[in-house]
Scaffold this motif. Structure first.
Motif, PDB file in Angstrom:
ATOM      1  N   GLY A  51      25.301 -12.839  31.490  1.00  0.00           N
ATOM      2  CA  GLY A  51      26.284 -11.748  31.518  1.00  0.00           C
ATOM      3  C   GLY A  51      25.724 -10.444  30.953  1.00  0.00           C
ATOM      4  O   GLY A  51      26.007  -9.358  31.465  1.00  0.00           O
ATOM      5  N   GLU A  52      24.903 -10.550  29.914  1.00  0.00           N
ATOM      6  CA  GLU A  52      24.309  -9.340  29.327  1.00  0.00           C
ATOM      7  C   GLU A  52      23.288  -8.725  30.294  1.00  0.00           C
ATOM      8  O   GLU A  52      23.143  -7.510  30.357  1.00  0.00           O
ATOM      9  N   LYS A  53      22.609  -9.581  31.075  1.00  0.00           N
ATOM     10  CA  LYS A  53      21.675  -9.042  32.081  1.00  0.00           C
ATOM     11  C   LYS A  53      22.460  -8.306  33.168  1.00  0.00           C
ATOM     12  O   LYS A  53      22.071  -7.243  33.634  1.00  0.00           O
ATOM     13  N   LEU A  54      23.588  -8.897  33.563  1.00  0.00           N
ATOM     14  CA  LEU A  54      24.433  -8.245  34.577  1.00  0.00           C
ATOM     15  C   LEU A  54      25.003  -6.941  34.006  1.00  0.00           C
ATOM     16  O   LEU A  54      25.124  -5.941  34.702  1.00  0.00           O
ATOM     17  N   ARG A  55      25.349  -6.952  32.709  1.00  0.00           N
ATOM     18  CA  ARG A  55      25.880  -5.737  32.069  1.00  0.00           C
ATOM     19  C   ARG A  55      24.878  -4.580  32.183  1.00  0.00           C
ATOM     20  O   ARG A  55      25.265  -3.445  32.492  1.00  0.00           O
TER      21      ARG A  55
END
Ligand code: TYD
Length: 206
Positions: A51-55
């Motif tokens: 999720g942090e990579k997508l963020r």
């Protein structure tokens, strides 16, 4: 209350960029912890390694508004499976800095994605998971823009114009009116001390 196994409570924080919600997260955590419950503080988009990579992509790459919506829900699926549901099941209170109301406000209200499409994704990804309570930090658009100017380097969303912010604010207020059993609107156009009092009063009811 949901049909899933949920012993804890799911609380979300929403508002335009610059409304000041992040300032009050430590206080909310402290208030919840003083009840002797486990508190899981998390955020969207993000909350998991993927999720942090997508963020990072979502906040800095320009893309079609529907691509953005799909990626928000992809990150959310991961967040629900790995963080939100397991935490709620073991009785923790989950405090999420933004959730699906942000998708209704930003991607639908401000960027024009059809609400029916967001609703479909919401049902698919969340099943019957909905916040038990949402604190909406509300400020007039000029104030939010002023606060952002004096803050750090803006991300993609924070560089939008006043018209975008106005649509955003109206979309949030509409969500709040339609879901008044979940939403608590906080007038965040006042000193931090005064907003803290409002937050404490609301948290006492949750
Ligand atoms: P934000 O929560 O404001 O974090 P920070 O305080 O670190 O800037 O940033 C997240 C951004 O993502 C914010 O501008 C709103 C946007 N966003 C959406 O557009 N849709 C969504 O569904 C979510 C969860 C966030």
């Amino acid at each position: 209350m949901n049909n899933r196994e949920q012993k804890g409570k799911f609380i979300t924080l929403e508002g335009m960029d610059g409304a000041g919600k992040s300032t009050h997260i430590p206080l909310i955590i402290e208030l919840l912890e003083s009840r002797g419950v486990e508190v899981v503080s998390t955020r969207e988009p993000g909350g998991t390694v993927l999720g942090e990579k997508l963020r990072a992509l979502l906040l800095h790459e320009s893309m079609h508004a529907e691509t953005e919506t799909l990626l928000m829900f992809a990150a959310r699926r991961e967040h629900i499976a790995n963080v939100i549901e397991p935490s709620l099941a073991r009785g923790a209170y989950v405090l999420s800095d933004r959730f699906t109301d942000a998708t209704y406000a930003y991607q639908c209200g401000a960027k024009g994605v059809l609400p029916s499409k967001i609703k479909q994704l919401e049902t698919w990804v969340q099943d019957d998971l909905r916040p038990d309570a949402t604190l909406l930090f509300d400020v007039p658009v000029e104030i939010s823009i002023q606060r952002l100017r004096s803050a750090r380097e803006p991300d993609k969303f924070e560089r939008e114009n006043a018209q975008f912010f106005e649509k955003l604010r109206q979309a949030y207020l509409k969500r709040a009116a339609e879901n008044s059993h979940i939403f608590h609107i906080i007038d965040a156009n006042q000193s931090i001390d005064k907003v803290e009092v409002l937050v404490k009063n609301i948290m006492a009811t949750i």
